[in-house]
Design a protein around this motif. Structure first.
Motif, PDB file in Angstrom:
ATOM      1  N   VAL A  95       0.834  -1.205   0.000  1.00 60.86           N
ATOM      2  CA  VAL A  95       0.000   0.000   0.000  1.00 60.86           C
ATOM      3  C   VAL A  95       0.862   1.246   0.000  1.00 60.86           C
ATOM      4  N   ALA A  96       1.944   1.229   0.736  1.00 59.47           N
ATOM      5  CA  ALA A  96       2.835   2.392   0.782  1.00 59.47           C
ATOM      6  C   ALA A  96       3.466   2.659  -0.576  1.00 59.47           C
ATOM      7  N   VAL A  97       3.889   1.565  -1.251  1.00 56.74           N
ATOM      8  CA  VAL A  97       4.474   1.732  -2.594  1.00 56.74           C
ATOM      9  C   VAL A  97       3.461   2.283  -3.572  1.00 56.74           C
ATOM     10  N   LEU A  98       2.187   1.772  -3.487  1.00 60.30           N
ATOM     11  CA  LEU A  98       1.138   2.246  -4.392  1.00 60.30           C
ATOM     12  C   LEU A  98       0.833   3.719  -4.160  1.00 60.30           C
ATOM     13  N   LEU A  99       0.725   4.121  -2.883  1.00 63.75           N
ATOM     14  CA  LEU A  99       0.455   5.521  -2.577  1.00 63.75           C
ATOM     15  C   LEU A  99       1.591   6.423  -3.030  1.00 63.75           C
ATOM     16  N   GLY A 100       2.816   5.944  -2.868  1.00 64.01           N
ATOM     17  CA  GLY A 100       3.957   6.753  -3.336  1.00 64.01           C
ATOM     18  C   GLY A 100       3.938   6.946  -4.830  1.00 64.01           C
ATOM     19  N   THR A 101       3.546   5.886  -5.557  1.00 59.29           N
ATOM     20  CA  THR A 101       3.465   5.999  -7.017  1.00 59.29           C
ATOM     21  C   THR A 101       2.386   6.990  -7.426  1.00 59.29           C
ATOM     22  N   VAL A 102       1.210   6.931  -6.761  1.00 56.82           N
ATOM     23  CA  VAL A 102       0.120   7.852  -7.085  1.00 56.82           C
ATOM     24  C   VAL A 102       0.514   9.286  -6.791  1.00 56.82           C
ATOM     25  N   VAL A 103       1.185   9.500  -5.658  1.00 54.63           N
ATOM     26  CA  VAL A 103       1.617  10.858  -5.318  1.00 54.63           C
ATOM     27  C   VAL A 103       2.610  11.388  -6.335  1.00 54.63           C
ATOM     28  N   THR A 104       3.515  10.520  -6.790  1.00 54.87           N
ATOM     29  CA  THR A 104       4.499  10.954  -7.793  1.00 54.87           C
ATOM     30  C   THR A 104       3.829  11.333  -9.095  1.00 54.87           C
ATOM     31  N   ILE A 105       2.837  10.514  -9.533  1.00 59.30           N
ATOM     32  CA  ILE A 105       2.135  10.818 -10.777  1.00 59.30           C
ATOM     33  C   ILE A 105       1.346  12.101 -10.652  1.00 59.30           C
ATOM     34  N   LEU A 106       0.664  12.294  -9.500  1.00 58.89           N
ATOM     35  CA  LEU A 106      -0.120  13.513  -9.319  1.00 58.89           C
ATOM     36  C   LEU A 106       0.766  14.743  -9.237  1.00 58.89           C
ATOM     37  N   SER A 107       1.968  14.573  -8.687  1.00 54.06           N
ATOM     38  CA  SER A 107       2.863  15.723  -8.587  1.00 54.06           C
ATOM     39  C   SER A 107       3.353  16.169  -9.954  1.00 54.06           C
ATOM     40  N   ARG A 108       3.330  15.270 -10.929  1.00 51.52           N
ATOM     41  CA  ARG A 108       3.818  15.611 -12.262  1.00 51.52           C
ATOM     42  C   ARG A 108       2.708  16.144 -13.167  1.00 51.52           C
ATOM     43  N   SER A 109       1.460  15.990 -12.782  1.00 58.75           N
ATOM     44  CA  SER A 109       0.350  16.456 -13.619  1.00 58.75           C
ATOM     45  C   SER A 109      -0.052  17.849 -13.142  1.00 58.75           C
ATOM     46  N   HIS A 110       0.734  18.863 -13.586  1.00 58.61           N
ATOM     47  CA  HIS A 110       0.480  20.221 -13.177  1.00 58.61           C
ATOM     48  C   HIS A 110      -0.533  20.861 -14.109  1.00 58.61           C
ATOM     49  N   ALA A 111      -1.168  21.893 -13.637  1.00 54.29           N
ATOM     50  CA  ALA A 111      -2.052  22.679 -14.487  1.00 54.29           C
ATOM     51  C   ALA A 111      -1.209  23.473 -15.472  1.00 54.29           C
ATOM     52  N   ASP A 112      -1.797  23.740 -16.631  1.00 53.44           N
ATOM     53  CA  ASP A 112      -1.081  24.493 -17.652  1.00 53.44           C
ATOM     54  C   ASP A 112      -0.764  25.892 -17.143  1.00 53.44           C
ATOM     55  N   ARG A 113       0.434  26.352 -17.496  1.00 55.12           N
ATOM     56  CA  ARG A 113       0.855  27.692 -17.099  1.00 55.12           C
ATOM     57  C   ARG A 113       0.574  28.640 -18.260  1.00 55.12           C
ATOM     58  N   ASN A 114      -0.092  29.762 -17.979  1.00 55.25           N
ATOM     59  CA  ASN A 114      -0.482  30.716 -19.003  1.00 55.25           C
ATOM     60  C   ASN A 114       0.381  31.968 -18.911  1.00 55.25           C
ATOM     61  N   VAL A 115       0.799  32.438 -20.063  1.00 54.06           N
ATOM     62  CA  VAL A 115       1.527  33.702 -20.175  1.00 54.06           C
ATOM     63  C   VAL A 115       0.837  34.539 -21.244  1.00 54.06           C
ATOM     64  N   TYR A 116       0.998  35.878 -21.146  1.00 56.87           N
ATOM     65  CA  TYR A 116       0.269  36.789 -22.031  1.00 56.87           C
ATOM     66  C   TYR A 116       1.242  37.816 -22.623  1.00 56.87           C
ATOM     67  N   PRO A 117       2.012  37.418 -23.625  1.00 58.16           N
ATOM     68  CA  PRO A 117       2.903  38.391 -24.276  1.00 58.16           C
ATOM     69  C   PRO A 117       2.117  39.276 -25.245  1.00 58.16           C
ATOM     70  N   SER A 118       2.739  40.382 -25.643  1.00 57.93           N
ATOM     71  CA  SER A 118       2.135  41.321 -26.586  1.00 57.93           C
ATOM     72  C   SER A 118       2.761  41.156 -27.958  1.00 57.93           C
ATOM     73  N   ALA A 119       1.946  41.335 -28.969  1.00 57.91           N
ATOM     74  CA  ALA A 119       2.448  41.230 -30.337  1.00 57.91           C
ATOM     75  C   ALA A 119       3.409  42.375 -30.619  1.00 57.91           C
ATOM     76  N   GLY A 120       4.509  42.046 -31.275  1.00 58.04           N
ATOM     77  CA  GLY A 120       5.511  43.048 -31.606  1.00 58.04           C
ATOM     78  C   GLY A 120       6.448  43.399 -30.487  1.00 58.04           C
ATOM     79  N   VAL A 121       6.363  42.720 -29.362  1.00 54.81           N
ATOM     80  CA  VAL A 121       7.233  42.971 -28.213  1.00 54.81           C
ATOM     81  C   VAL A 121       7.979  41.676 -27.891  1.00 54.81           C
ATOM     82  N   LEU A 122       9.250  41.812 -27.501  1.00 53.72           N
ATOM     83  CA  LEU A 122      10.066  40.638 -27.199  1.00 53.72           C
ATOM     84  C   LEU A 122       9.460  39.832 -26.053  1.00 53.72           C
TER      85      LEU A 122
END
Length: 442
Positions: free
Chosen positions: A6-33
């Motif tokens: 059970v401990a190994v299974l929970l550790g695996t689930v925690v590792t998988i959940l830690s890697r499934s992050h929400a998408d990160r959004n950025v908002y650059p402007s057109a014509g600007v670096l």
């Protein structure tokens, strides 16, 4: 199920959940670096802290990490977006300048981090939402070439801020933005030698809302243009404001006023019937089409070259087999004395070949006079062919000088005759005739 499982299974689930992050959004402007740094510290928590073995000692938190970036569903990034990472122990940087045609189209970039020690991976998504700006594009744009910087050094916010501050001090605009940054290697530059702390060089394009200052215009005067043509540095009054930190090549500066640029419209040629349209569905041809006839192609491709080759073969065979002069014609056109020489050489060659097989043979005829030099007649041997010579040595000269034969020889016109003297010798009791001397002029 045991507690360990059970401990190994929970550790695996925690590792998988830690890697499934929400998408990160950025908002650059057109014509600007746009600059986005991929920090290694942000991805270190994605990998379990495995202790290093005896073969790889050191700090486990300083694992080499590399990044791979691509547009979601595609193998590469968009054309306007670049990526650079110098070493696996440094941060990666995404940078570029989006244009107005990308506005309103979310761009999802997949970022995959690789731990080069444990070979584990972690994946994040970066959503780039390009926003429109009212001042885009800025009408006055200047591009500087900085010789003492690499692109990753110039992308640092502190360095880029210092450069924009120096440009603003010289230009005095109300609005000033960095439009794009390009490495000199992307413009065809050469990789510098690893000596004297040489840099690759970087092109920095900035835009402003006011015309170019008089200092920037100094590079366009004839005197500085002449110095640039002679590979000399031009004299720029405001260069000292950059020289402390940035070494600018003023001969490569580019000043563009987009209000005076005449747009060029390139009309696309008619694609024709063999090119599919950009929209719609593809309709394959119907099955009622007949298969093409390839017989004419066969005749042109194989039959015609074969016929030409056959004609050439017959012409070559006729020339080689039916147009030969023949032995009789050759003998008729050859002087008799030359034929006698040739016959004697052939006879001597046959005798020598026979002697090489069996040494118990008769005395070689090549040692006797072959022909009369005046009449051309062949002199027969003194002894018969069936004479027994099996016990005869190769040569033994006797003192018997009887029966000398003298044959006259004619010299060129106006001279006297020369007498060739032959002496009859005996070798083991066998008479032989041999030429021993030539008489003087009579």
């Amino acid at each position: 199920m045991s507690a360990a499982a059970v401990a190994v299974l929970l550790g695996t689930v925690v590792t998988i959940l830690s890697r499934s992050h929400a998408d990160r959004n950025v908002y650059p402007s057109a014509g600007v670096l746009f600059v986005h740094v991929l920090e290694r510290e942000h991805f270190k928590g994605e990998f379990p802290p495995y202790p290093k073995s005896d073969f790889s000692p050191g700090d486990a938190s300083n694992d080499p990490i590399t990044f791979n970036t691509n547009l979601k569903g595609y193998p590469d990034r968009p054309g306007w977006l670049r990526y650079i990472q110098r070493t696996p122990h440094g941060d990666g940087v995404l940078y570029g300048s989006p244009t107005a045609e990308h506005v309103g189209k979310p761009t999802v970039i997949e970022i995959t981090a690789y731990n080069r020690r444990t070979f584990e991976t972690a994946r994040h998504n970066l959503v780039i939402n390009i926003m429109a700006t009212e001042e885009f594009p800025l009408p006055y744009q200047a591009e500087f070439y900085i010789k003492n910087m690499n692109v990753e050094e110039m992308l640092a916010s502190e360095v880029l801020g210092d450069f924009l501050g120096a440009v603003k001090n010289v230009w005095q605009p109300e609005r000033l933005n960095a439009i794009n940054i390009t490495s000199a290697l992307d413009r065809g530059g050469r990789v510098p030698l690893p000596i004297n702390n040489l840099k690759e060089g970087v092109y920095v394009m900035v835009g402003a809302d006011v015309p170019f200052s008089s200092c920037l215009r100094e590079v366009e005067n004839p005197h500085n243009q002449l110095r640039c043509s002679q590979e000399m540095e031009p004299v720029i009054s405001c260069d000292k404001k950059f020289r402390a930190q940035f070494h600018i090549d003023w001969c490569k500066i580019s000043l563009v006023d987009i209000n005076k640029v005449v747009p060029v419209y390139v009309s696309r040629p008619d694609p024709g019937t063999g090119i599919l349209p950009e929209f719609g569905e593809y309709n394959p041809p119907s099955e009622s089409l007949k298969s093409p006839d390839y017989f004419s192609d066969f005749l042109v491709t194989l039959a015609v070259p074969s016929a030409v080759a056959l004609v050439l073969f017959f012409i070559l065979g006729y020339t080689m087999c039916c147009r030969r002069e023949g032995v009789e014609k050759r003998n008729m056109q050859t002087p008799a004395i030359q034929l006698v020489h040739h016959s004697a050489i052939q006879k001597s060659t046959k005798e020598l070949r026979g002697m090489s097989k069996n040494r118990e043979i008769s005395w070689p005829l090549s040692t006797l006079p072959v022909f009369n030099p005046v009449s051309g007649e062949v002199v027969p041997p003194i002894h018969s062919d069936n004479y027994e010579t099996t016990s005869m040595p190769l040569m033994q000269t006797q003192a018997n000088l009887q029966n000398q034969i003298t044959i006259p020889q004619q010299r060129p016109s106006g001279d006297n005759y020369v007498m060739s003297t032959f002496r009859r010798l005996e070798v083991n009791g066998i008479p032989e005739e041999r030429k021993v001397a030539e008489a003087l002029n009579l």
